[in-house]
Design a protein around this motif. Structure first.
Motif, PDB file in Angstrom:
ATOM      1  N   ALA A 165       0.652  -1.320  -0.710  1.00 33.09           N
ATOM      2  CA  ALA A 165      -0.156   0.286  -0.228  1.00 33.09           C
ATOM      3  C   ALA A 165       0.726   1.065  -0.244  1.00 33.09           C
ATOM      4  O   ALA A 165       1.938   1.263   1.157  1.00 33.09           O
ATOM      5  CB  ALA A 165      -1.183   0.417   1.606  1.00 33.09           C
ATOM      6  N   PRO A 196       1.592   5.248   0.180  1.00 33.66           N
ATOM      7  CA  PRO A 196       1.333   6.407   1.643  1.00 33.66           C
ATOM      8  C   PRO A 196      -0.030   7.254   1.031  1.00 33.66           C
ATOM      9  O   PRO A 196      -0.490   7.697   2.139  1.00 33.66           O
ATOM     10  CB  PRO A 196       3.072   7.539   1.035  1.00 33.66           C
ATOM     11  CG  PRO A 196       3.393   7.095   0.751  1.00 33.66           C
ATOM     12  CD  PRO A 196       3.062   5.482  -0.349  1.00 33.66           C
ATOM     13  N   SER A 197      -0.309   7.202  -0.108  1.00 36.33           N
ATOM     14  CA  SER A 197      -1.497   7.652  -0.304  1.00 36.33           C
ATOM     15  C   SER A 197      -3.079   6.759   0.200  1.00 36.33           C
ATOM     16  O   SER A 197      -3.720   7.216   0.635  1.00 36.33           O
ATOM     17  CB  SER A 197      -2.075   7.833  -1.986  1.00 36.33           C
ATOM     18  OG  SER A 197      -2.172   7.049  -2.005  1.00 36.33           O
ATOM     19  N   LYS A 198      -2.713   5.627   0.623  1.00 36.38           N
ATOM     20  CA  LYS A 198      -3.424   4.484   1.293  1.00 36.38           C
ATOM     21  C   LYS A 198      -4.658   4.462   0.192  1.00 36.38           C
ATOM     22  O   LYS A 198      -5.209   3.496   0.691  1.00 36.38           O
ATOM     23  CB  LYS A 198      -4.168   5.327   2.536  1.00 36.38           C
ATOM     24  CG  LYS A 198      -3.595   5.750   3.561  1.00 36.38           C
ATOM     25  CD  LYS A 198      -4.656   6.507   4.620  1.00 36.38           C
ATOM     26  CE  LYS A 198      -3.341   6.839   5.983  1.00 36.38           C
ATOM     27  NZ  LYS A 198      -4.120   7.442   6.898  1.00 36.38           N
ATOM     28  N   SER A 199      -3.901   4.323  -0.893  1.00 37.58           N
ATOM     29  CA  SER A 199      -5.589   3.960  -2.643  1.00 37.58           C
ATOM     30  C   SER A 199      -5.183   3.722  -3.521  1.00 37.58           C
ATOM     31  O   SER A 199      -3.121   4.139  -3.687  1.00 37.58           O
ATOM     32  CB  SER A 199      -6.507   5.710  -2.562  1.00 37.58           C
ATOM     33  OG  SER A 199      -6.860   6.041  -1.300  1.00 37.58           O
ATOM     34  N   GLN A 226      -5.263  -9.216   3.467  1.00 36.92           N
ATOM     35  CA  GLN A 226      -4.050  -8.528   4.132  1.00 36.92           C
ATOM     36  C   GLN A 226      -3.825  -9.477   5.482  1.00 36.92           C
ATOM     37  O   GLN A 226      -4.103  -9.740   6.662  1.00 36.92           O
ATOM     38  CB  GLN A 226      -4.713  -7.313   5.226  1.00 36.92           C
ATOM     39  CG  GLN A 226      -2.673  -6.870   5.023  1.00 36.92           C
ATOM     40  CD  GLN A 226      -1.770  -7.499   7.012  1.00 36.92           C
ATOM     41  OE1 GLN A 226      -2.782  -7.070   7.911  1.00 36.92           O
ATOM     42  NE2 GLN A 226      -0.993  -7.560   6.939  1.00 36.92           N
ATOM     43  N   SER A 276      -9.629   2.522  -0.484  1.00 38.14           N
ATOM     44  CA  SER A 276      -8.898   3.665  -0.374  1.00 38.14           C
ATOM     45  C   SER A 276      -8.730   2.811   1.547  1.00 38.14           C
ATOM     46  O   SER A 276      -9.145   1.780   1.746  1.00 38.14           O
ATOM     47  CB  SER A 276      -9.756   4.934   0.019  1.00 38.14           C
ATOM     48  OG  SER A 276      -9.737   5.020  -1.089  1.00 38.14           O
ATOM     49  N   GLY A 277      -7.898   3.501   2.234  1.00 41.79           N
ATOM     50  CA  GLY A 277      -7.714   3.682   3.815  1.00 41.79           C
ATOM     51  C   GLY A 277      -7.256   1.665   4.208  1.00 41.79           C
ATOM     52  O   GLY A 277      -6.727   1.380   5.329  1.00 41.79           O
ATOM     53  N   LEU A 278      -6.225   2.435   2.695  1.00 43.88           N
ATOM     54  CA  LEU A 278      -5.237   1.365   3.620  1.00 43.88           C
ATOM     55  C   LEU A 278      -4.265   1.086   3.712  1.00 43.88           C
ATOM     56  O   LEU A 278      -3.934   2.622   4.287  1.00 43.88           O
ATOM     57  CB  LEU A 278      -4.837   0.316   1.575  1.00 43.88           C
ATOM     58  CG  LEU A 278      -5.291   0.197   1.009  1.00 43.88           C
ATOM     59  CD1 LEU A 278      -4.614  -0.365  -0.081  1.00 43.88           C
ATOM     60  CD2 LEU A 278      -5.933  -1.090   1.587  1.00 43.88           C
ATOM     61  N   THR A 279      -3.441   0.763   4.463  1.00 43.47           N
ATOM     62  CA  THR A 279      -2.566   0.986   5.884  1.00 43.47           C
ATOM     63  C   THR A 279      -1.012   1.277   4.760  1.00 43.47           C
ATOM     64  O   THR A 279      -0.110  -0.059   4.518  1.00 43.47           O
ATOM     65  CB  THR A 279      -1.716   0.071   7.442  1.00 43.47           C
ATOM     66  OG1 THR A 279      -3.628  -0.424   7.156  1.00 43.47           O
ATOM     67  CG2 THR A 279      -1.156   0.501   7.829  1.00 43.47           C
ATOM     68  N   PRO A 280      -0.215   1.767   4.720  1.00 46.13           N
ATOM     69  CA  PRO A 280       0.785   2.141   4.183  1.00 46.13           C
ATOM     70  C   PRO A 280       1.894   1.465   4.611  1.00 46.13           C
ATOM     71  O   PRO A 280       2.096   1.345   5.678  1.00 46.13           O
ATOM     72  CB  PRO A 280       0.819   3.790   4.473  1.00 46.13           C
ATOM     73  CG  PRO A 280       0.076   5.185   4.510  1.00 46.13           C
ATOM     74  CD  PRO A 280      -0.949   3.650   5.216  1.00 46.13           C
ATOM     75  N   TYR A 325      -0.855  -6.477   0.706  1.00 47.94           N
ATOM     76  CA  TYR A 325      -2.138  -7.276   0.363  1.00 47.94           C
ATOM     77  C   TYR A 325      -1.921  -7.334  -0.292  1.00 47.94           C
ATOM     78  O   TYR A 325      -1.622  -7.710  -1.175  1.00 47.94           O
ATOM     79  CB  TYR A 325      -3.220  -6.045   0.381  1.00 47.94           C
ATOM     80  CG  TYR A 325      -3.195  -4.830   1.241  1.00 47.94           C
ATOM     81  CD1 TYR A 325      -4.769  -5.237   2.288  1.00 47.94           C
ATOM     82  CD2 TYR A 325      -2.156  -3.630   2.344  1.00 47.94           C
ATOM     83  CE1 TYR A 325      -4.663  -3.821   3.166  1.00 47.94           C
ATOM     84  CE2 TYR A 325      -2.851  -3.100   2.609  1.00 47.94           C
ATOM     85  CZ  TYR A 325      -3.493  -3.114   3.744  1.00 47.94           C
ATOM     86  OH  TYR A 325      -4.262  -2.288   4.687  1.00 47.94           O
TER      87      TYR A 325
END
Length: 395
Positions: A296, A298-301, A326, A357-361, A365
């Protein structure tokens, strides 16, 4: 009193007072002293430093070009500014009969207050070295600015060809600039005097951070240019344009693509299933399942695109969907709402795109493809060919 001033007392201002109280003159080395050196500049702007440039003009004679410089004395003596408005010739003594020697060409300050020389003047002088098998340059005298080392081979003189100037001159000149000016680096790289001081190293603008010279892109957070792509990283999150033209980000241990991807996985094998619930295994396909792992950003998307050439029957839909995990945790489960659907007797291309969206940088995954066909009792199978998954991390 130890505090000195200029142009305050009606009488009694000394030459020492004047030298000690000059402000904004040249590059500092500490709160009181400045660096000895030559002021930069050339007539056509092609060279950093033309002042006191020296070249051989005859067998044993060299010509020292005009220039301006400053010579720092001891801390209580102040700094001596000097100017030579026209060039000057200096002649070297013949070489020793047996050994070579190294002479030192300097700007020397004579000040009778400190050297009892009965002289008060600045001179271009040759400090003659000692001949030897491995000759060494003589020590720099007090209140002197070294310009060049000159190797005088054994036996040379005006009558037998003289000094080979192209190989005998070693340039020792170093530049200095006005207080706050950007210093062009020539010769040894010396420490800065205060955090925030700048110098031009020739390949990069550098800032003194209190302990080291840090290249301009590192100091200010800009992108390190391709021409300086070997510059070490200074902090996690710094960017550079790599030698291959790819934007990279320092993750704390390695340079990694700033926006990795697009990432892609596909299968050209045809496979089918009669399952009415989602399965990741297709019959007749050599490799199952079709999956794609990514990190993922840094944008989390990310944007995920998936598709296939699909068939079933005109009255029975075939489905293809993705599950996001994950590790063993299901992050986004299978859903008909986000699936591909096709009801056709022959293979037709179908694809879709979705943003997650909302993924952990920095966390890995995995997208896995699943397939099914509408529940039926006829043994109808859903067929899939040229299946693919593509992930585009968002900046």
């Amino acid at each position: 009193m130890n505090l000195r001033s200029s142009w305050v007392a009606e009488t009694g201002q000394t030459r020492e007072d004047t030298r000690l109280t000059q402000t904004g003159v040249t590059t500092l080395t500490n709160p009181v002293q400045v660096r000895s050196g030559v002021l930069p500049g050339s007539y056509d702007g092609l060279y950093r430093m033309a002042g006191f440039w020296t070249y051989g003009s005859s067998a044993m004679t060299a010509t020292v070009s005009e220039g301006r410089a400053v010579v720092q004395g001891e801390i209580s003596q102040g700094v001596y500014p000097v100017t030579m408005p026209t060039s000057e010739a200096v002649t070297f003594a013949p070489g020793d009969a047996q050994y070579g020697r190294i002479d030192l060409l300097v700007v020397k300050i004579y000040d009778n207050l400190y050297d009892s020389s009965n002289r008060n003047e600045a001179k271009i002088e040759i400090i003659q070295g000692v001949p030897g098998q491995t000759p060494q340059a003589p020590a720099v005298p007090p209140r002197s600015l070294p310009l060049y080392e000159v190797l005088v081979p054994a036996g040379v003189s005006a009558g037998n060809g003289g000094i080979p100037w192209s190989s005998s001159l070693k340039d020792l000149r170093t530049p200095v600039v006005a207080l706050g000016g950007i210093l062009p680096v020539e010769g040894p790289v010396l420490p800065g005097a205060y955090p925030g001081q700048y110098q031009d190293s020739g390949g990069a603008l550098q800032r003194w951070d209190g302990g080291a010279w840090v290249s301009y892109p590192s100091a200010l957070g800009g992108v390190i240019p391709n021409s300086a792509s070997t510059t070490p990283a200074s902090y996690t999150g710094q960017y550079r344009d790599s030698a291959l033209g790819q934007l990279q980000r320092w993750n704390g241990s390695v340079w990694a693509p700033a926006v990795p991807g697009p990432l892609f996985n596909d299968s050209a094998d045809f496979g089918d299933t009669a399952s009415s619930t989602y399965t990741s295994t297709l019959a007749a396909r050599a490799t199952n399942p079709l999956a794609l792992t990514f990190v993922a950003p840094p944008s989390k998307s990310v944007l995920v695109t998936f598709g296939a050439r699909m068939k079933s029957r005109a009255d029975h839909y075939a489905y293809m969907a993705l599950k996001l995990t994950q590790g063993t945790t299901v992050v986004d489960d299978l859903s008909d709402e986000w699936s591909l659907q096709c009801a056709n007797d022959t293979l037709i291309p179908v694809s879709t795109m979705r943003r997650l969206s909302g993924l952990t940088p920095g966390v890995s995954y995995t997208f896995t493809a699943y397939f099914k066909i509408l529940a039926n009792t006829l043994g109808i199978k859903a067929g899939f060919d040229n299946t693919f998954i593509r992930v585009d991390p968002q900046a």
